[in-house]
Design a protein around this motif. Structure first.
Motif, PDB file in Angstrom:
ATOM      1  N   ASN A  41       6.226  16.958   9.751  1.00 36.82           N
ATOM      2  CA  ASN A  41       4.821  16.882   9.366  1.00 36.82           C
ATOM      3  C   ASN A  41       4.272  15.572   9.936  1.00 36.82           C
ATOM      4  OD1 ASN A  41       4.660  14.652   7.388  1.00 36.82           O
ATOM      5  ND2 ASN A  41       5.916  15.946   6.062  1.00 36.82           N
ATOM      6  N   PRO A  42       2.962  15.393   9.952  1.00 39.72           N
ATOM      7  CA  PRO A  42       2.385  14.216  10.626  1.00 39.72           C
ATOM      8  C   PRO A  42       2.250  12.974   9.757  1.00 39.72           C
ATOM      9  CG  PRO A  42       0.635  15.684   9.937  1.00 39.72           C
ATOM     10  CD  PRO A  42       1.917  16.365   9.558  1.00 39.72           C
ATOM     11  N   TYR A  43       2.855  12.977   8.579  1.00 42.53           N
ATOM     12  CA  TYR A  43       2.565  11.924   7.613  1.00 42.53           C
ATOM     13  C   TYR A  43       3.623  10.826   7.568  1.00 42.53           C
ATOM     14  CZ  TYR A  43      -0.582  15.629   6.158  1.00 42.53           C
ATOM     15  OH  TYR A  43      -1.536  16.616   6.154  1.00 42.53           O
ATOM     16  N   LYS A  44       3.163   9.630   7.156  1.00 42.49           N
ATOM     17  CA  LYS A  44       4.040   8.468   7.046  1.00 42.49           C
ATOM     18  C   LYS A  44       4.055   7.965   5.608  1.00 42.49           C
ATOM     19  CE  LYS A  44       3.124   6.719  11.737  1.00 42.49           C
ATOM     20  NZ  LYS A  44       2.623   5.549  12.511  1.00 42.49           N
ATOM     21  N   VAL A  45       5.248   7.577   5.141  1.00 41.06           N
ATOM     22  CA  VAL A  45       5.386   7.005   3.811  1.00 41.06           C
ATOM     23  C   VAL A  45       6.134   5.681   3.916  1.00 41.06           C
ATOM     24  CG1 VAL A  45       7.508   8.324   3.351  1.00 41.06           C
ATOM     25  CG2 VAL A  45       6.209   7.381   1.431  1.00 41.06           C
ATOM     26  N   LEU A  46       5.673   4.691   3.186  1.00 43.32           N
ATOM     27  CA  LEU A  46       6.334   3.392   3.111  1.00 43.32           C
ATOM     28  C   LEU A  46       6.859   3.220   1.692  1.00 43.32           C
ATOM     29  CD1 LEU A  46       5.103   0.038   4.582  1.00 43.32           C
ATOM     30  CD2 LEU A  46       6.028   0.140   2.272  1.00 43.32           C
ATOM     31  N   ILE A  49      14.852  12.411   0.603  1.00 40.78           N
ATOM     32  CA  ILE A  49      14.084  13.628   0.306  1.00 40.78           C
ATOM     33  C   ILE A  49      12.809  13.680   1.144  1.00 40.78           C
ATOM     34  CG2 ILE A  49      12.845  14.911  -1.471  1.00 40.78           C
ATOM     35  CD1 ILE A  49      15.992  14.885  -1.650  1.00 40.78           C
ATOM     36  N   PHE A  50      12.104  12.570   1.252  1.00 46.82           N
ATOM     37  CA  PHE A  50      10.903  12.557   2.082  1.00 46.82           C
ATOM     38  C   PHE A  50      11.260  12.836   3.544  1.00 46.82           C
ATOM     39  CE2 PHE A  50       8.648  10.980  -1.515  1.00 46.82           C
ATOM     40  CZ  PHE A  50       7.294  11.143  -1.250  1.00 46.82           C
ATOM     41  N   SER A  51      12.321  12.245   4.016  1.00 47.95           N
ATOM     42  CA  SER A  51      12.747  12.478   5.398  1.00 47.95           C
ATOM     43  C   SER A  51      13.093  13.939   5.627  1.00 47.95           C
ATOM     44  CB  SER A  51      13.944  11.591   5.722  1.00 47.95           C
ATOM     45  OG  SER A  51      14.386  11.799   7.046  1.00 47.95           O
ATOM     46  N   TRP A  52      13.783  14.557   4.692  1.00 46.66           N
ATOM     47  CA  TRP A  52      14.158  15.968   4.834  1.00 46.66           C
ATOM     48  C   TRP A  52      12.937  16.868   4.912  1.00 46.66           C
ATOM     49  CZ3 TRP A  52      18.640  16.441   0.683  1.00 46.66           C
ATOM     50  CH2 TRP A  52      19.735  15.672   1.115  1.00 46.66           C
ATOM     51  N   VAL A 109       1.122   7.266   2.561  1.00 45.54           N
ATOM     52  CA  VAL A 109       1.559   7.106   1.167  1.00 45.54           C
ATOM     53  C   VAL A 109       2.390   5.839   1.030  1.00 45.54           C
ATOM     54  CG1 VAL A 109       2.931   8.083  -0.723  1.00 45.54           C
ATOM     55  CG2 VAL A 109       1.539   9.586   0.722  1.00 45.54           C
ATOM     56  N   LEU A 110       2.095   5.071  -0.001  1.00 47.34           N
ATOM     57  CA  LEU A 110       2.906   3.924  -0.396  1.00 47.34           C
ATOM     58  C   LEU A 110       3.632   4.288  -1.675  1.00 47.34           C
ATOM     59  CD1 LEU A 110       3.817   0.921  -0.499  1.00 47.34           C
ATOM     60  CD2 LEU A 110       1.660   0.436  -1.700  1.00 47.34           C
ATOM     61  N   GLY A 111       4.964   4.118  -1.683  1.00 50.04           N
ATOM     62  CA  GLY A 111       5.745   4.384  -2.881  1.00 50.04           C
ATOM     63  C   GLY A 111       6.419   3.119  -3.371  1.00 50.04           C
ATOM     64  N   VAL A 112       6.284   2.830  -4.668  1.00 50.51           N
ATOM     65  CA  VAL A 112       6.882   1.635  -5.261  1.00 50.51           C
ATOM     66  C   VAL A 112       7.780   2.043  -6.419  1.00 50.51           C
ATOM     67  CG1 VAL A 112       6.464  -0.570  -6.412  1.00 50.51           C
ATOM     68  CG2 VAL A 112       4.908   0.218  -4.604  1.00 50.51           C
TER      69      VAL A 112
END
Length: 251
Positions: A117-122, A141-144, A171-174
């Motif tokens: 997919n085209p999305y990025k998460v930090l 999980i996000f990578s999969w 998306v930013l995840g903390v």
């Protein structure tokens, strides 16, 4: 006990708040406890047998990581909170479970076609946080599910606003383990929103405090709170797609 080791040992209030069916509804509690016991036991064979049995019981590798491995870590915290084991034993068990996460990830990389997919998460967590196992599982999980994932030791919590300022992140995840980090997390998230190159940045928060504080997202200026990696990924992808729909209609 040092502050770092305290972060390994889940507090008694956390144990009391846990609902096993909420954490691992598809995996039997007795098998979860067997995996936890094997993680702190002697020898690799019992641990391998227990993890293999659980993998066969799970519908896929994602459920195995999200329910079985996470559940075993929580059992270790429960045992530590009731003084059945000490924090150093918890740390050793968590390290073994982390190795299992990496083994599962390597096997999936060899055997499965990666989604796209085209999305990025930090993904990041406050300095000195020991909530590494959950962070590793979330990243996998996000990578999969096809996300471009920025995570790991190179992602310094105190510098994530700088990264968001120069690179467009969806998306930013903390991860938030202890309540004394609430104020600093709120400040960092607010700073990230102010400087983010992506004006529609979505922020999610998880970790131990996600179970303890129903209003955690509001408390730290996040968009949503998740208690599992699968829930986090599913909610995040839904929100970024809704964002894309709004942008398309406004174009």
């Amino acid at each position: 006990m040092s502050k770092a080791l305290l972060n390994f040992a889940l507090p008694a209030t956390y144990v009391q708040a846990l609902d096993a069916q909420r954490v691992h509804p598809g995996v039997p509690q007795d098998m979860i406890r067997q995996l936890a016991a094997a993680a702190i036991g002697q020898g690799d064979v019992p641990f391998s047998h227990s993890s293999d049995a659980l993998m066969r019981r799970c519908q896929d590798a994602e459920q195995f990581l999200v329910e079985a491995v996470t559940g075993a870590a929580m059992v270790l915290g429960e045992w530590c909170a009731s003084d059945q084991i000490g924090p150093f034993t918890v740390a050793a068990g968590i390290a073994r479970l982390e190795e299992l996460v990496f083994d599962v990830a390597d096997e999936r990389l060899r055997s499965a076609t990666r989604a796209s997919n085209p999305y990025k998460v930090l993904l990041s967590r406050p300095a000195n946080s020991q909530h590494t196992l959950g962070s590793y599982i979330v990243a996998e999980i996000f990578s999969w599910h096809g996300w471009a994932v920025m995570a790991g030791p190179a992602v310094k919590f105190e510098r994530i606003a700088d990264q968001l300022q120069v690179e467009s992140i969806d998306v930013l995840g903390v991860t938030l383990s202890v309540d004394h980090d609430l104020l600093s997390v709120h400040r960092v998230i607010s700073r990230c929103r102010a400087v983010s190159r992506n004006p529609d940045l979505i922020v999610m928060v998880g970790g131990t405090q996600a179970f303890l504080r129903p209003q955690l997202a509001d408390e730290v200026n996040a968009d949503f709170c998740a208690t599992s990696a699968s829930q986090a990924q599913a909610t995040a992808i839904e929100l970024v797609r809704q964002r894309d729909t709004r942008r398309a209609r406004g174009a």
